[in-house]
Structures are given as C-alpha cells and as structure tokens.
Design a protein around this motif. Structure first.
Motif, mmCIF file in Angstrom:
data_model
loop_
_atom_site.group_PDB
_atom_site.id
_atom_site.type_symbol
_atom_site.label_atom_id
_atom_site.label_comp_id
_atom_site.label_asym_id
_atom_site.label_seq_id
_atom_site.Cartn_x
_atom_site.Cartn_y
_atom_site.Cartn_z
ATOM 1 N N GLU A 142 -110.542 22.800 -5.604
ATOM 2 C CA GLU A 142 -109.566 22.741 -6.708
ATOM 3 C C GLU A 142 -110.277 22.952 -8.041
ATOM 4 O O GLU A 142 -109.791 23.714 -8.889
ATOM 5 C CB GLU A 142 -108.823 21.404 -6.711
ATOM 6 C CG GLU A 142 -107.754 21.289 -5.659
ATOM 7 C CD GLU A 142 -106.914 20.029 -5.801
ATOM 8 O OE1 GLU A 142 -107.167 19.212 -6.718
ATOM 9 O OE2 GLU A 142 -105.989 19.863 -4.993
ATOM 10 N N ASP A 143 -111.417 22.294 -8.236
ATOM 11 C CA ASP A 143 -112.192 22.451 -9.472
ATOM 12 C C ASP A 143 -112.615 23.905 -9.664
ATOM 13 O O ASP A 143 -112.564 24.440 -10.773
ATOM 14 C CB ASP A 143 -113.428 21.551 -9.462
ATOM 15 C CG ASP A 143 -113.105 20.079 -9.582
ATOM 16 O OD1 ASP A 143 -111.946 19.734 -9.922
ATOM 17 O OD2 ASP A 143 -114.012 19.261 -9.318
ATOM 18 N N PHE A 144 -113.043 24.539 -8.579
ATOM 19 C CA PHE A 144 -113.477 25.932 -8.648
ATOM 20 C C PHE A 144 -112.323 26.849 -9.061
ATOM 21 O O PHE A 144 -112.484 27.700 -9.953
ATOM 22 C CB PHE A 144 -114.050 26.371 -7.295
ATOM 23 C CG PHE A 144 -114.373 27.834 -7.224
ATOM 24 C CD1 PHE A 144 -115.391 28.370 -7.999
ATOM 25 C CD2 PHE A 144 -113.676 28.672 -6.380
ATOM 26 C CE1 PHE A 144 -115.700 29.727 -7.932
ATOM 27 C CE2 PHE A 144 -113.968 30.025 -6.316
ATOM 28 C CZ PHE A 144 -114.989 30.556 -7.093
ATOM 29 N N LEU A 145 -111.175 26.668 -8.440
ATOM 30 C CA LEU A 145 -110.037 27.523 -8.778
ATOM 31 C C LEU A 145 -109.588 27.302 -10.224
ATOM 32 O O LEU A 145 -109.203 28.251 -10.906
ATOM 33 C CB LEU A 145 -108.890 27.310 -7.788
ATOM 34 C CG LEU A 145 -109.192 27.763 -6.345
ATOM 35 C CD1 LEU A 145 -108.000 27.499 -5.434
ATOM 36 C CD2 LEU A 145 -109.611 29.223 -6.281
ATOM 37 N N ARG A 146 -109.650 26.067 -10.692
ATOM 38 C CA ARG A 146 -109.348 25.801 -12.110
ATOM 39 C C ARG A 146 -110.372 26.502 -13.008
ATOM 40 O O ARG A 146 -110.015 27.092 -14.022
ATOM 41 C CB ARG A 146 -109.363 24.303 -12.394
ATOM 42 C CG ARG A 146 -108.117 23.603 -11.994
ATOM 43 C CD ARG A 146 -108.065 22.146 -12.453
ATOM 44 N NE ARG A 146 -106.967 21.525 -11.759
ATOM 45 C CZ ARG A 146 -107.093 20.819 -10.624
ATOM 46 N NH1 ARG A 146 -108.282 20.598 -10.097
ATOM 47 N NH2 ARG A 146 -106.032 20.310 -10.035
ATOM 48 N N LEU A 147 -111.632 26.403 -12.625
ATOM 49 C CA LEU A 147 -112.708 27.011 -13.406
ATOM 50 C C LEU A 147 -112.487 28.511 -13.584
ATOM 51 O O LEU A 147 -112.681 29.046 -14.671
ATOM 52 C CB LEU A 147 -114.059 26.761 -12.722
ATOM 53 C CG LEU A 147 -115.269 27.472 -13.321
ATOM 54 C CD1 LEU A 147 -115.624 26.842 -14.670
ATOM 55 C CD2 LEU A 147 -116.452 27.397 -12.381
ATOM 56 N N ILE A 148 -112.072 29.182 -12.535
ATOM 57 C CA ILE A 148 -111.905 30.631 -12.629
ATOM 58 C C ILE A 148 -110.527 31.030 -13.135
ATOM 59 O O ILE A 148 -110.209 32.213 -13.205
ATOM 60 C CB ILE A 148 -112.243 31.341 -11.292
ATOM 61 C CG1 ILE A 148 -111.315 30.905 -10.161
ATOM 62 C CG2 ILE A 148 -113.712 31.113 -10.934
ATOM 63 C CD1 ILE A 148 -111.469 31.715 -8.887
ATOM 64 N N GLY A 149 -109.714 30.029 -13.497
ATOM 65 C CA GLY A 149 -108.464 30.317 -14.179
ATOM 66 C C GLY A 149 -107.240 30.524 -13.313
ATOM 67 O O GLY A 149 -106.247 31.101 -13.766
ATOM 68 N N VAL A 150 -107.283 30.043 -12.078
ATOM 69 C CA VAL A 150 -106.097 30.154 -11.218
ATOM 70 C C VAL A 150 -105.000 29.247 -11.766
ATOM 71 O O VAL A 150 -105.266 28.114 -12.172
ATOM 72 C CB VAL A 150 -106.440 29.795 -9.753
ATOM 73 C CG1 VAL A 150 -105.191 29.746 -8.888
ATOM 74 C CG2 VAL A 150 -107.459 30.781 -9.188
ATOM 75 N N GLU A 151 -103.786 29.756 -11.762
ATOM 76 C CA GLU A 151 -102.638 28.991 -12.263
ATOM 77 C C GLU A 151 -102.499 27.685 -11.483
ATOM 78 O O GLU A 151 -102.568 27.672 -10.254
ATOM 79 C CB GLU A 151 -101.372 29.837 -12.113
ATOM 80 C CG GLU A 151 -100.140 29.220 -12.705
ATOM 81 C CD GLU A 151 -98.920 30.119 -12.510
ATOM 82 O OE1 GLU A 151 -97.865 29.568 -12.131
ATOM 83 O OE2 GLU A 151 -99.033 31.337 -12.712
ATOM 84 N N GLU A 152 -102.291 26.611 -12.201
ATOM 85 C CA GLU A 152 -102.252 25.268 -11.613
ATOM 86 C C GLU A 152 -101.254 25.166 -10.454
ATOM 87 O O GLU A 152 -101.537 24.527 -9.439
ATOM 88 C CB GLU A 152 -101.922 24.238 -12.695
ATOM 89 C CG GLU A 152 -102.169 22.813 -12.300
ATOM 90 C CD GLU A 152 -103.628 22.455 -12.076
ATOM 91 O OE1 GLU A 152 -103.887 21.603 -11.212
ATOM 92 O OE2 GLU A 152 -104.518 23.007 -12.756
ATOM 93 N N SER A 153 -100.111 25.800 -10.582
ATOM 94 C CA SER A 153 -99.082 25.701 -9.537
ATOM 95 C C SER A 153 -99.505 26.357 -8.220
ATOM 96 O O SER A 153 -98.903 26.096 -7.180
ATOM 97 C CB SER A 153 -97.770 26.310 -10.019
ATOM 98 O OG SER A 153 -97.923 27.709 -10.224
#
Length: 140
Positions: A81-92
């Motif tokens: 989850e942290d990685f996907l947030r880091l690379i800018g994936v939409e929260e939803s």
C-alpha cells in the motif's frame, strides 16, 4: 507454505485478533465476502497445517507459527500500500491492486520495494521532485 487463499484468511484472522482480541467464523466470512461454511473448511485446513487451533463452537487461536505468518502478511500488505501511494496510485484503487499483486511477488521484490520506500522516506525532497515529474507528464 500457505497458499494464496490460506494467506488471505491468515491475514484477516491476524487483523481481527489484533483489533478485537478474537476472530469468529462469521466475522471472517463478512470480511472476506464468503459463506461461513467456506470459512469453517479453511479454518479446519489451517488447523491441520498448525497455523491455528480451532475448536467448533469455541473459536480459534493462532499458533506461534500462525501469528508469525499473519504478522508478515499484514506487513507485506502495508508495504505494498505504501509503495502504491508513493508512486501515485489513486487511493480508491490501492486496496484492490494490493490484493491482486501481493501473492505474486518474491521476497527479493518486496525487499527492493521496501528499500525504495525507505530511500524516498529519507529524501523527502526527491519524493516531491518525483511527484512533480509525474504531474508534469501528460496522462494517456
């Protein structure tokens, strides 16, 4: 070695016990969106594999082995989850994406992802630069 399905159950059981102090078949079924009878079958399998101890009508408890695996699975999920947030994936989209990839990554890949997260965490100015660069690129 637990199967991906077993991992999903162990992760949810671990989280329930951490949150409530116990995990019931009905709670697990609700969280995973499955029938209680499916949970009972899997819990019995996890009992046979010594990840937990299950007594009908009395509930279940994770073994030391089950706690260790459950904790590792929760940590893996949070890392992704942290990685996907880091690379800018939409929260939803993050939860669904993590569910789709978490069982398919090697330990080495997870270690590298953790290293990348730490790298950007230690260098917030680079994280900001990365974010600006992403926003400057036209979306397809």
């Amino acid at each position: 070695m637990p199967t991906p399905s077993m991992e999903d159950y162990l992760e949810q059981i671990y989280l329930l016990i951490e949150e409530k102090g116990y995990a019931r078949v009905s709670d697990i079924a609700e969280l995973l969106g499955v029938h209680p009878s499916s949970v009972t079958k899997m819990v019995q399998k996890l009992d046979r594999e010594e990840f937990l101890v299950y007594e009908k009508y009395r509930g279940l408890m994770l073994t030391t082995k089950g706690k260790k695996v459950g904790k590792r699975l929760v940590e893996r999920h949070a890392l992704l989850e942290d990685f996907l947030r880091l690379i800018g994936v939409e929260e939803s989209l993050i939860y669904k994406d993590v569910e789709g990839i978490e069982h398919h990554l090697s330990i080495e890949a997870l270690d590298k992802i953790g290293g990348l997260i730490q790298y950007f965490s230690d260098r917030p100015e680079l994280k900001e630069e990365f974010t600006r660069a992403q926003h400057a690129q036209p979306e397809e």
